[in-house]
Design a protein around this motif. Structure first.
Motif, PDB file in Angstrom:
ATOM      1  N   THR A  23      68.172  96.518  -8.995  1.00  0.00           N
ATOM      2  CA  THR A  23      68.712  95.176  -8.811  1.00  0.00           C
ATOM      3  C   THR A  23      69.875  94.951  -9.777  1.00  0.00           C
ATOM      4  N   ARG A  24      71.020  94.594  -9.230  1.00  0.00           N
ATOM      5  CA  ARG A  24      72.171  94.275 -10.069  1.00  0.00           C
ATOM      6  C   ARG A  24      71.997  92.874 -10.639  1.00  0.00           C
ATOM      7  N   ILE A  25      72.701  92.609 -11.734  1.00  0.00           N
ATOM      8  CA  ILE A  25      72.508  91.346 -12.443  1.00  0.00           C
ATOM      9  C   ILE A  25      73.854  90.686 -12.701  1.00  0.00           C
ATOM     10  N   ALA A  74      66.587  88.840 -16.978  1.00  0.00           N
ATOM     11  CA  ALA A  74      67.378  90.020 -16.643  1.00  0.00           C
ATOM     12  C   ALA A  74      66.760  91.286 -17.240  1.00  0.00           C
ATOM     13  N   PHE A 113      75.147  87.025 -14.602  1.00  0.00           N
ATOM     14  CA  PHE A 113      74.834  85.790 -15.315  1.00  0.00           C
ATOM     15  C   PHE A 113      75.874  84.731 -14.982  1.00  0.00           C
ATOM     16  N   ALA A 165      75.408  93.997 -16.842  1.00  0.00           N
ATOM     17  CA  ALA A 165      75.501  92.748 -16.087  1.00  0.00           C
ATOM     18  C   ALA A 165      76.919  92.188 -16.092  1.00  0.00           C
ATOM     19  N   THR A 217      63.790  92.130 -15.192  1.00  0.00           N
ATOM     20  CA  THR A 217      64.244  92.668 -13.913  1.00  0.00           C
ATOM     21  C   THR A 217      64.696  94.113 -14.065  1.00  0.00           C
ATOM     22  N   ALA A 218      65.439  94.413 -15.116  1.00  0.00           N
ATOM     23  CA  ALA A 218      65.913  95.782 -15.350  1.00  0.00           C
ATOM     24  C   ALA A 218      64.743  96.755 -15.508  1.00  0.00           C
ATOM     25  N   THR A 225      71.604  84.649 -12.235  1.00  0.00           N
ATOM     26  CA  THR A 225      70.813  83.761 -13.077  1.00  0.00           C
ATOM     27  C   THR A 225      71.653  83.025 -14.110  1.00  0.00           C
ATOM     28  N   VAL A 283      72.149  92.922 -21.946  1.00  0.00           N
ATOM     29  CA  VAL A 283      72.160  93.562 -20.624  1.00  0.00           C
ATOM     30  C   VAL A 283      73.599  93.989 -20.329  1.00  0.00           C
ATOM     31  N   LEU A 308      70.586  91.588  -5.886  1.00  0.00           N
ATOM     32  CA  LEU A 308      71.244  90.925  -7.000  1.00  0.00           C
ATOM     33  C   LEU A 308      70.366  89.814  -7.556  1.00  0.00           C
ATOM     34  N   LEU A 309      70.284  89.770  -8.879  1.00  0.00           N
ATOM     35  CA  LEU A 309      69.721  88.621  -9.582  1.00  0.00           C
ATOM     36  C   LEU A 309      70.911  87.848 -10.116  1.00  0.00           C
TER      37      LEU A 309
END
Length: 125
Positions: A74-76, A64, A78, A96, A67-68, A51, A93, A48-49
């Protein structure tokens, strides 16, 4: 163990969130900016990010999107205190999650647990 990369420019918020997530059993790498997060994303694996959206140098949406591209698994999620940027993040995104500040730490932990199917609640009340 779920690994989280936390990018948050507010020092006290970053420490607070990292401590809460670690207490709940997650491994957390915490950085102050999106540009500090990039080398971690490119060289390591995170589940997981997490952010902030509004940060200096590189905002959370740019991070993000990077990262994608680099680590699509990696899941995101915010975190933001600005309603207007929530819409922008959702368009940029769409996969997310967005958690609006202020939020209770329990809400954050519950959202992370939902993302990863964990049924264990620990430590926060």
């Amino acid at each position: 163990m779920v690994r989280i990369l936390l990018a948050e420019d507010d020092d006290s918020m970053r420490a607070y969130l990292a401590r809460a997530l670690e207490k709940s059993g997650y491994e957390v790498v915490a950085v102050a900016t999106g540009t500090q997060a990039v080398p971690h994303i490119e060289s390591d694996r995170f589940d997981l990010l997490l952010t902030d959206i509004v940060m200096p140098e590189m905002d959370g949406i740019e991070l993000a999107q990077h990262t994608a591209n680099v680590a699509p698994q990696t899941r995101i999620m915010f975190i933001t205190g600005f309603a207007a940027v929530t819409l922008k993040a959702g368009k940029a995104v769409p996969q997310a999650k967005v958690l609006s500040k202020p939020f209770h730490l329990r809400d954050l932990v519950l959202e992370v647990e939902r993302m990863f199917g964990s049924e264990t609640l620990t430590g926060l009340s």
